[in-house]
Enzyme design. Structure first.
Site, mmCIF file in Angstrom:
data_model
loop_
_atom_site.group_PDB
_atom_site.id
_atom_site.type_symbol
_atom_site.label_atom_id
_atom_site.label_comp_id
_atom_site.label_asym_id
_atom_site.label_seq_id
_atom_site.Cartn_x
_atom_site.Cartn_y
_atom_site.Cartn_z
ATOM 1 N N HIS A 197 0.834 -1.203 0.000
ATOM 2 C CA HIS A 197 0.000 0.000 0.000
ATOM 3 C C HIS A 197 0.875 1.261 0.000
ATOM 4 C CE1 HIS A 197 -2.692 -2.932 2.253
ATOM 5 N NE2 HIS A 197 -3.494 -2.556 1.281
ATOM 6 N N SER A 199 0.567 -8.911 1.695
ATOM 7 C CA SER A 199 -0.893 -8.933 1.662
ATOM 8 C C SER A 199 -1.397 -8.791 3.087
ATOM 9 C CB SER A 199 -1.382 -10.267 1.083
ATOM 10 O OG SER A 199 -2.761 -10.442 1.369
HETATM 11 P P1 AMP Z 1 -6.331 -3.899 -0.488
HETATM 12 O O1 AMP Z 1 -6.240 -3.069 0.759
HETATM 13 O O2 AMP Z 1 -5.887 -5.301 -0.304
HETATM 14 O O3 AMP Z 1 -7.666 -3.762 -1.184
HETATM 15 O O4 AMP Z 1 -5.283 -3.272 -1.502
HETATM 16 C C1 AMP Z 1 -5.322 -1.914 -1.840
HETATM 17 C C2 AMP Z 1 -4.411 -1.681 -3.007
HETATM 18 O O5 AMP Z 1 -3.076 -2.062 -2.670
HETATM 19 C C3 AMP Z 1 -4.808 -2.500 -4.234
HETATM 20 O O6 AMP Z 1 -4.632 -1.700 -5.393
HETATM 21 C C4 AMP Z 1 -3.818 -3.629 -4.193
HETATM 22 O O7 AMP Z 1 -3.561 -4.199 -5.453
HETATM 23 C C5 AMP Z 1 -2.597 -2.940 -3.653
HETATM 24 N N1 AMP Z 1 -1.659 -3.918 -3.094
HETATM 25 C C6 AMP Z 1 -1.947 -4.882 -2.178
HETATM 26 N N2 AMP Z 1 -0.857 -5.628 -1.924
HETATM 27 C C7 AMP Z 1 0.140 -5.146 -2.708
HETATM 28 C C8 AMP Z 1 1.511 -5.487 -2.901
HETATM 29 N N3 AMP Z 1 2.095 -6.497 -2.238
HETATM 30 N N4 AMP Z 1 2.221 -4.750 -3.776
HETATM 31 C C9 AMP Z 1 1.649 -3.730 -4.462
HETATM 32 N N5 AMP Z 1 0.373 -3.345 -4.309
HETATM 33 C C10 AMP Z 1 -0.380 -4.045 -3.446
#
Ligand code: AMP
Length: 298
Positions: free
Chosen positions: A34, A182
C-alpha cells in the site's frame, strides 16, 4: 493530514485541495505494498487522498469479512508519515445507505480467474471504486499489480464510464523470500508462512522457462503446477497463463504480453500472485501499459 468520515466533510476537504490529486483506495491493514502506491501518488501529484474501507460488497457470504484485519490507528500513522493529505474512512452506511441498489458490472473480464473463484467479487470492487472515483474526483488512481485482474476490470470500467482520470499500476511489493505482501498474510501460521513462498517460486520457474524461449502456454502452466504440487501445504485453485489484455486463457504460442497468475490455498488462507511476461514488463511503466490495455475513445 485530515481524516474524514462523512461525505460532507470529504467534499469540503476535497474542494480545498489544490492541483493534481492522486487517489489510493485501500481496505486498510496497510503494509509496504500500500505504501508503495502512496509513494507513487505522492511523487506524481500535488495532493494525495487515501481511502480505507473494507467493502462488504466484494466479500462472498463465506469469506473473511468479519475477521479481515482492522488496524486503523496504525494505518493513519503510516499514511501521515508517507505524506497523504486526506484520508476518507467511511462507515458502511455512508457508502451503502438504506435502500442502496445500484451496482457496476464489468462483464467478460470479471468472469474468469478470481471472478470464478469469488462470485460477485468484481461487481463489488467495480461498484465501490466507481463510487470512490465520484466521491474523491481524482486525476489519477493507483492500484497494485498484486491484484492484476482487479486492475484490468477497473481500467475497463473507468474507460467505459468515462471517468476523466488515469489508472496507474505499481509493481507487487514482496517480502524477502518473494511472498507478495498482503493484509491476509497475518492469517498464516509459521509453518504456512514458510510454505507460502511457493507461489513466487512457481512464477519464477515459469518466468525462467519463458526467458529460455518456451512459448507454449501449457508448458508454462505445467511448470507452475509442478512447483506448487511439491509443497504439501499448498492446494491449487487455479494456475493461468492468459492474454494480459483480454484475460483469455492462452492456448497457442504468442508474443503478446501474458499474465501468469494463480490462487493457492495454504491452510485456511487463499493467496494470489502473478507475473507478467515478458519479464521486463513487471515495472510501473510496463504494467501501466500492458495490463488490461484499453483504447479510449477520443
Ligand atoms: P487492499 O487493501 O488489499 O484492497 O489493496 C489496496 C491496493 O493495494 C490494491 O490496489 C492492491 O492491489 C494494492 N496492493 C496490495 N498488496 C500489494 C503489494 N504487495 N504490492 C503492491 N500493491 C499491493
Amino acid at each position: 493530514m485530515q481524516v474524514v468520515e462523512t461525505l460532507k466533510a470529504l467534499r469540503e476537504a476535497r474542494g480545498a485541495l489544490v492541483g493534481r490529486v492522486g487517489l489510493v483506495p485501500t481496505m486498510g491493514a496497510l503494509h509496504g505494498g500500500h505504501l508503495a502506491l502512496v509513494e507513487a501518488a505522492r511523487s506524481d501529484n500535488d495532493a494525495v487522498i487515501a481511502t480505507i474501507f473494507v467493502n462488504p460488497a466484494q466479500f462472498g457470504a463465506h469469506e473473511d469479512l468479519s475477521k479481515y484485519p482492522r488496524t486503523l490507528a496504525r494505518d493513519l500513522e503510516l499514511l501521515e508519515s508517507q505524506g497523504a493529505d486526506l484520508v476518507f474512512t467511511p462507515a458502511n452506511e455512508v457508502v451503502y445507505p438504506a435502500g442502496y441498489q445500484t451496482y457496476v458490472t464489468v462483464e467478460n473480464l470479471s468472469e474468469g480467474l478470481e471472478g470464478a473463484r469469488r462470485q460477485g467479487h468484481f461487481r463489488g470492487v467495480a461498484t465501490v471504486v466507481a463510487k470512490l472515483f465520484n466521491m474523491t474526483q481524482p486525476d489519477a488512481a493507483y492500484f497494485g499489480q498484486k491484484d492484476a485482474q482487479q486492475v484490468i476490470v477497473i481500467r475497463r470500467m473507468a474507460a467505459d464510464l468515462n471517468f476523466p482520470l488515469t489508472i496507474e499500476v505499481i509493481p507487487t511489493v514482496r517480502e524477502a523470500d518473494g511472498l507478495a505482501m498482503s493484509s491476509r498474510n497475518v492469517y498464516l501460521s509459521v509453518e504456512e508462512r514458510n510454505a507460502a513462498s511457493v507461489l513466487y517460486r512457481a512464477l519464477q520457474a515459469a518466468g525462467a522457462l519463458y526467458a529460455q524461449g518456451e512459448r507454449q502456454p501449457q508448458a508454462l502452466r505445467a511448470a507452475m503446477q509442478t512447483v506448487l504440487e511439491a509443497e504439501p501445504l499448498a492446494r491449487v485453485h487455479y494456475v493461468s497463463a492468459a492474454d494480459a489484455q483480454t484475460l483469455h486463457e492462452a492456448e497457442t504460442p504468442t508474443e503478446k504480453p501474458l499474465l501468469l497468475s494463480m490462487a493457492v490455498q495454504i491452510g485456511m488462507t487463499t493467496l494470489i500472485d502473478n507475473l507478467l511476461l515478458p519479464l521486463e514488463l513487471n515495472t510501473r511503466a510496463g504494467l501501466t501499459q500492458a495490463l488490461g490495455y484499453v483504447e479510449r475513445a477520443e
